[in-house]
Design an enzyme around this catalytic site. Structure first.
Site, PDB file in Angstrom:
ATOM      1  CG  HIS A 178      -4.075  -1.044  -1.765  1.00 42.04           C
ATOM      2  ND1 HIS A 178      -4.598   0.209  -1.983  1.00 42.04           N
ATOM      3  CD2 HIS A 178      -3.762  -1.100  -0.454  1.00 42.04           C
ATOM      4  CE1 HIS A 178      -4.577   0.895  -0.856  1.00 42.04           C
ATOM      5  NE2 HIS A 178      -4.079   0.121   0.092  1.00 42.04           N
ATOM      6  CB  SER A 233      -0.958   0.008   1.190  1.00 43.93           C
ATOM      7  OG  SER A 233      -0.244  -0.135   2.395  1.00 43.93           O
ATOM      8  CE  LYS A 273      -7.296  -0.678   1.330  1.00 45.42           C
ATOM      9  NZ  LYS A 273      -7.341   0.428   2.278  1.00 45.42           N
TER      10      LYS A 273
HETATM   11  C1  LIG Z   1      -2.756  -3.932   2.299  1.00 50.13           C
HETATM   12  C2  LIG Z   1      -3.944  -3.586   3.134  1.00 50.13           C
HETATM   13  N1  LIG Z   1      -4.590  -4.579   3.770  1.00 50.13           N
HETATM   14  C3  LIG Z   1      -5.678  -4.330   4.521  1.00 50.13           C
HETATM   15  C4  LIG Z   1      -6.157  -3.062   4.680  1.00 50.13           C
HETATM   16  C5  LIG Z   1      -7.349  -2.812   5.560  1.00 50.13           C
HETATM   17  O1  LIG Z   1      -8.493  -2.642   4.795  1.00 50.13           O
HETATM   18  P1  LIG Z   1      -9.740  -1.837   5.371  1.00 50.13           P
HETATM   19  O2  LIG Z   1      -9.476  -0.386   5.135  1.00 50.13           O
HETATM   20  O3  LIG Z   1     -10.880  -2.387   4.606  1.00 50.13           O
HETATM   21  O4  LIG Z   1      -9.815  -2.134   6.833  1.00 50.13           O
HETATM   22  C6  LIG Z   1      -5.540  -2.002   4.030  1.00 50.13           C
HETATM   23  C7  LIG Z   1      -6.097  -0.621   4.137  1.00 50.13           C
HETATM   24  O5  LIG Z   1      -5.666   0.272   4.709  1.00 50.13           O
HETATM   25  C8  LIG Z   1      -4.395  -2.267   3.245  1.00 50.13           C
HETATM   26  O6  LIG Z   1      -3.756  -1.273   2.634  1.00 50.13           O
END
Ligand SMILES: Cc1ncc(COP(=O)(O)O)c(C=O)c1O
Length: 393
Positions: free
Chosen positions: A210, A182, A241
């Protein structure tokens, strides 16, 4: 007079101020979209995960409103008591079909999906072999599991192999990577890690938060992009997202999903999604299937914008996705770049330690399918002006 036992927090906050790392929350005055109003200023928004513009898609809005009319605003319970509505089951079936797995389970967030899954499927006797840049929710899940955590350098499959090959035979082992990282936008070493998992009989898990809606056919993620169907035991995705709403899910075998129904703590102990969220996500998957032009536009915009940044001389790291970091080094410098861009009408968040390593602070940009060429050129012009002013380029 009572002394404030939390007084040390103010001291730590002051230290953030002193280092130029204190962040005031920016407030969106309008919808989450490509050009919007934040803190009263009209800006090109380069900080949202709304890759396909689905947060404001008419079909999703309609379905959310219809679900409120039909089912009310809340589910009223955790899934295992009275909070499993028919629409939750419909969404899980749709996600399983989309991901080409036997079953899927929806969590309240991607964070809950990762943390709840890793912590429940592994215990003290297990080993978790994890890329050093994996998301915080994976790290927290690993800690909660009480398994031994072995971290390998970013995308270094040879190092992961050394770790796995030195474990006693029969050790229950999970290999885990983000599909798209991310903060850097590069891809996990999914195929090579799948080979490693196959060779040593490890569980293979990919967090495609992502990548869902971005990579693979109709946005099925990196598992589809690399054609690794059947070789990744646990696929995590987020609905927060590209899907445009809220939530996370795990797709895999029926046994995995039934186990999570019984043991994943966020599933057991936290209320399920409002029906409108589930309805929105169902509509989003239909849009992915029916409007491939959204993903094409996302990639066109990504190529245009990244090439523009590179031509200007910025260090954009090794991104392979619509996330393009502009790496500047010191935290205070990244925050200054972000602040000056904002004054010029471009919102791109500065990110420093501990979210990224010391010395790798950056302004992170994400383009979406709904940015116009004018929006992106406007942003490039602002980057050019501010980058020169601050001596970044
Ligand atoms: C790689 C990754 N996994 C999981 C998440 C968590 O997702 P959520 O925003 O749906 O809790 C994020 C988001 O910030 C992320 O970037």
């Amino acid at each position: 007079m009572r002394q404030d036992p939390l007084g040390y927090l103010a001291t730590e906050l002051q230290a953030l101020h002193d280092q130029g790392l204190y962040r005031r929350l920016r407030v969106l005055d309008d919808e989450q979209k490509a050009r919007t109003s934040i803190d009263g200023r009209s800006v090109v928004n380069l900080s949202s995960n709304n890759y396909l513009g689905l947060t404001t898609h008419p079909r999703l809005r309609e379905r959310a409103l219809a679900a409120v009319e039909a089912f009310g605003v809340g589910s009223g319970s955790v899934r295992t008591i009275a909070g499993t509505m028919r629409i939750h089951i419909e969404l899980e079936r749709k996600l399983a079909a989309f991901k080409k797995t036997e079953a899927a389970v929806v969590f309240q967030s991607g964070f809950a999906a990762n943390a709840g899954t890793v912590s429940s499927i592994l215990g003290r006797d297990a080993v978790i072999v994890s890329d050093e840049l994996n998301h915080a929710s994976i790290i927290d899940g690993a800690r909660l599991s009480r398994a031994t955590i072995k971290v390998f350098p970013h995308r270094d499959v040879a190092a992961a192999r050394r770790i796995v090959s030195e474990l006693p035979r029969g050790t229950r082992t999970l290999i885990i990577t983000d599909g798209v990282f991310s903060m850097d936008g590069d891809l996990g070493a999914v195929p090579a890690l799948c080979d490693l998992a196959d060779e040593f009989g490890c569980i293979m898990m990919v967090d495609d938060a992502h990548a869902s809606g971005v990579f693979g056919r109709q946005g099925r993620g990196t598992v589809d992009h690399f054609d690794m169907h059947g070789r990744v035991d646990v696929q995590v995705g987020t609905l927060s997202k590209a899907i445009g709403a809220l939530g996370g899910y795990v797709a895999g075998s029926r046994a995995l999903i039934e186990f999570l129904y019984h043991r994943a703590r966020p599933f057991l102990f936290s209320t399920s999604h409002p029906p409108a969220v589930a309805a929105t996500c169902l509509a989003a998957i239909e849009v992915l299937e029916e409007e491939p032009q959204l993903i094409e536009r996302l990639w066109d915009n990504t190529r245009f914008f990244r090439a523009g940044l590179q031509e200007l001389g910025f260090n954009t790291g090794s991104s392979e996705s619509p996330i393009t970091p502009v790496i500047v080094g010191e935290g205070a410098r990244a925050m200054a770049l972000s602040d000056r861009l904002f004054e010029k009408g471009v919102f791109a968040q500065g990110i420093g330690f501990p979210t990224v390593p010391q010395g790798k602070a950056r302004v992170r940009t994400i383009v979406t399918a709904t940015h116009s060429r004018e929006d992106l050129q406007f942003a490039l012009d602002a980057f050019s002006a501010v980058g020169s002013e601050l001596g970044v380029i």
